[in-house]
Structure formats: C-alpha cells, structure tokens
Design a protein around this motif. Sequence first.
Motif, PDB file in Angstrom:
ATOM      1  N   GLY A 308       0.818  -1.206   0.000  1.00  0.00           N
ATOM      2  CA  GLY A 308       0.000   0.000   0.000  1.00  0.00           C
ATOM      3  C   GLY A 308       0.853   1.256   0.000  1.00  0.00           C
ATOM      4  O   GLY A 308       0.512   2.252  -0.650  1.00  0.00           O
ATOM      5  N   TYR A 309       1.977   1.217   0.718  1.00  0.00           N
ATOM      6  CA  TYR A 309       2.891   2.371   0.732  1.00  0.00           C
ATOM      7  C   TYR A 309       3.547   2.559  -0.631  1.00  0.00           C
ATOM      8  O   TYR A 309       3.711   3.692  -1.097  1.00  0.00           O
ATOM      9  CB  TYR A 309       3.961   2.171   1.801  1.00  0.00           C
ATOM     10  N   LEU A 310       3.923   1.457  -1.271  1.00  0.00           N
ATOM     11  CA  LEU A 310       4.600   1.557  -2.571  1.00  0.00           C
ATOM     12  C   LEU A 310       3.635   1.930  -3.695  1.00  0.00           C
ATOM     13  O   LEU A 310       3.923   2.830  -4.493  1.00  0.00           O
ATOM     14  CB  LEU A 310       5.279   0.221  -2.910  1.00  0.00           C
ATOM     15  N   TRP A 311       2.492   1.258  -3.760  1.00  0.00           N
ATOM     16  CA  TRP A 311       1.616   1.374  -4.926  1.00  0.00           C
ATOM     17  C   TRP A 311       0.206   1.841  -4.587  1.00  0.00           C
ATOM     18  O   TRP A 311      -0.686   1.735  -5.430  1.00  0.00           O
ATOM     19  CB  TRP A 311       1.534   0.041  -5.664  1.00  0.00           C
ATOM     20  N   GLY A 312      -0.030   2.340  -3.389  1.00  0.00           N
ATOM     21  CA  GLY A 312      -1.338   2.878  -3.049  1.00  0.00           C
ATOM     22  C   GLY A 312      -2.410   1.793  -2.935  1.00  0.00           C
ATOM     23  O   GLY A 312      -2.127   0.655  -2.548  1.00  0.00           O
ATOM     24  N   VAL A 313      -3.623   2.167  -3.291  1.00  0.00           N
ATOM     25  CA  VAL A 313      -4.763   1.254  -3.157  1.00  0.00           C
ATOM     26  C   VAL A 313      -4.585   0.013  -4.036  1.00  0.00           C
ATOM     27  O   VAL A 313      -4.914  -1.107  -3.637  1.00  0.00           O
ATOM     28  CB  VAL A 313      -6.073   1.974  -3.522  1.00  0.00           C
ATOM     29  N   THR A 314      -4.017   0.211  -5.235  1.00  0.00           N
ATOM     30  CA  THR A 314      -3.776  -0.938  -6.126  1.00  0.00           C
ATOM     31  C   THR A 314      -2.823  -1.924  -5.478  1.00  0.00           C
ATOM     32  O   THR A 314      -2.986  -3.143  -5.600  1.00  0.00           O
ATOM     33  CB  THR A 314      -3.211  -0.466  -7.473  1.00  0.00           C
ATOM     34  N   GLY A 315      -1.807  -1.402  -4.787  1.00  0.00           N
ATOM     35  CA  GLY A 315      -0.880  -2.275  -4.077  1.00  0.00           C
ATOM     36  C   GLY A 315      -1.555  -3.068  -2.980  1.00  0.00           C
ATOM     37  O   GLY A 315      -1.223  -4.242  -2.748  1.00  0.00           O
ATOM     38  N   MET A 316      -2.532  -2.452  -2.299  1.00  0.00           N
ATOM     39  CA  MET A 316      -3.280  -3.182  -1.272  1.00  0.00           C
ATOM     40  C   MET A 316      -4.067  -4.336  -1.885  1.00  0.00           C
ATOM     41  O   MET A 316      -4.121  -5.432  -1.322  1.00  0.00           O
ATOM     42  CB  MET A 316      -4.229  -2.232  -0.540  1.00  0.00           C
ATOM     43  N   VAL A 317      -4.687  -4.070  -3.029  1.00  0.00           N
ATOM     44  CA  VAL A 317      -5.473  -5.110  -3.705  1.00  0.00           C
ATOM     45  C   VAL A 317      -4.572  -6.251  -4.165  1.00  0.00           C
ATOM     46  O   VAL A 317      -4.940  -7.432  -4.081  1.00  0.00           O
ATOM     47  CB  VAL A 317      -6.238  -4.505  -4.896  1.00  0.00           C
TER      48      VAL A 317
END
Length: 353
Positions: A308-317
């Motif tokens: 999530g820190y690296l890629w935002g919401v997409t990273g969380m998904v």
Amino acid sequence: MEKDIRAIKNVLIFITAILLIYILFVLSSLLIPLFLAFFLALLLQPLLAWFEKKNIPLMLSMIVISVSTVSVLYLISMLIYKTGAAMVEQKEELLSQINEKINSMLYWFNELSGLDLSSDEAINQISQMISADWLIKSTGNFAEAIGNFSSVFFMTLLYLLVLLGGILKYEQYIRYLSEGKPETNLLNGFEKVKTSIVTYIKVKVFVSFLTGFAYWIICLIFGLKFALFWGFLAFILNFIPTFGSIIATIPPLLLGLIQLDSIGPLLFLTITLFSAQTIFGNILEPKLMGTSLALNTITVLLGLVFWGYLWGVTGMVLSVPLLVVIKVILEEVPGAEILVRLMGSSKDASNAQ
C-alpha cells in the motif's frame, strides 16, 4: 574467511533488496499494469483453453474478453456518475435530515450542559461543502482520477493482450528458459503460483459479490438511499484484505445515522452489516480459500502496509497475490527457509510435522 564471505553476502543481499524496493517504487506506473495483467491472464487462461478446445480463434477470444472488460467498466463508471448526480440533486433533502439530527442531538446536549448551541453554523459548513464550487473541484479531482485510471487500464489491457497471446504455451516457454536443464522446479513453482492466485481471485470475487449483494439488500430493507452504490462499494473494497470490508461499512452507517429515526434501527443496521461482513469474510472466505495461500495474518498485514505504501490502493489489492509469488520464489532460494517459515501459516507447520 568464511564468516567474512557470509557477512559480505548478507550486505549485498540487503543492498539488492533496497535497490529492488526503489525500482518497484520508481517504476510503479509500468509495473502495476504489468502485474494486474499477469494475474488476470492467469485467471483467464482456463477460459482461453476452453475457447481453443471449441476451435474458436485466439484473436476472436481476445476480442470477446476485451469488449466484455470495457463493457463492465463502462457500467461501473455510469453507476458512480449517476450516484454522484443523485447526491447533488438530493442535497436539500439530505441537509434537512442532517439539520434535524443535529438539532435533536444539540437539544439533548443543551439539556445536560445548560448551554445554548445552534446547528446553523454546522449546516452552513456542510452546505458549502456540497456547493457548486465543491462540485466543480470534486469533478476535477474525479476527472484526474479517471484519467490516471484510464492510463493504467489501457496499459493493463495492452499487457493483457500480449500475455494472453502466449499464456496457453507457458510450458514451452518454461522449457525454453530452462535451457536444457530439468524444468521441473520452475514448472512446479509456476503451477503453484498459478493455482494459488487463481484460487484466491475466484474466492475473493465470489465472497466480494456475496458481501456486496448482502449490503445492497440490507440497505434496501432499511430504506437507505443509494443502496446499490453501497453494495457496489462493499464489493470493490472487499478486495482490500482485512480493512476493506470494514471501511465499506462506514458510509451506509453514516447515512443510516441521518435517515433512521431512532437508535434502535441504527443499532440493528450496524449489527446486520457487521454480521454479514463476519460471515462472508471471516468464516466463508477462509473455508473456501483452504490451504492454497498458506500465509499467516501478520504477513498479510505487513504486506498490506508495504505494498500500500509503494503502490497505493492498487498495491493493497495486489498485496496477497504478490506475497504468494514472493513466497514461492523464496522456496527455491537456498538459505531462505526461515523467511518461508515466517511467512507461512500454522497449517504449514502442522503439515510439516
């Protein structure tokens, strides 16, 4: 000498890891669509195999998939747009309900405290928030978000078309990469990644659909406005592990606080929404997921924060599928057994005994 070599090796591994994280951050605009396309290609590979079995040309299959994807995204964008437009149209009614609620709470507070507070200032602030200027600003932010999403979408679609063109022949590619060496480990690793990720995506889509459908029905039963949108929001946010479904519960509860007349229905709404979330997310999903992921809760949470820190919401998904890939890769790296065990679940430990 051996200790010095080991120390130098550990330092090099650490530097390589830092460099890799930096590359993931800098090249996020290129890597996010690539990973999205890779996971979608794995999910669609059985469908392409079915098309091939029916003697349907690959190009036609890819066109059908592309058109279906664009159609679904168009329907989603129309749902979001119409919900936003309906909120603006019903501004006065919502403000009236908010004013009524605030007045009732202030009356109770004034009775206890002996003060004489008014709701006028709060209503003015809320009214300004939903003013024309706010709408223009929000429209601009929404347009910017749509633009960013469109670029990611078209990059993902481009990568997906390339990957779909060769996903049916992945065994040949793996043999080619092995360069005459036994390809068993590489093929087994890819099959393990494929099985785990496909299982995760299928279960997640199914459980998210049930969660969204349940939220929609619950909102309809309690008479909440924009019920379909809250169900859709629950479906989307449920793809974020752990916290997504909790966040999706907040907007309908806030609207219930405004619309419902007494604390009883609001309390029942809260219990019903969290019950649906618990049944589908904490009982049904782990049961359907089985041992295909074999990741412990701490690993999932840390992965959620990191990606999530690296890629935002997409990273969380994408955090859980990416963690699965990392774990499979580490299983083939000598000396990384401790990391694999730290990432694994208690089911891994019981199977190993």
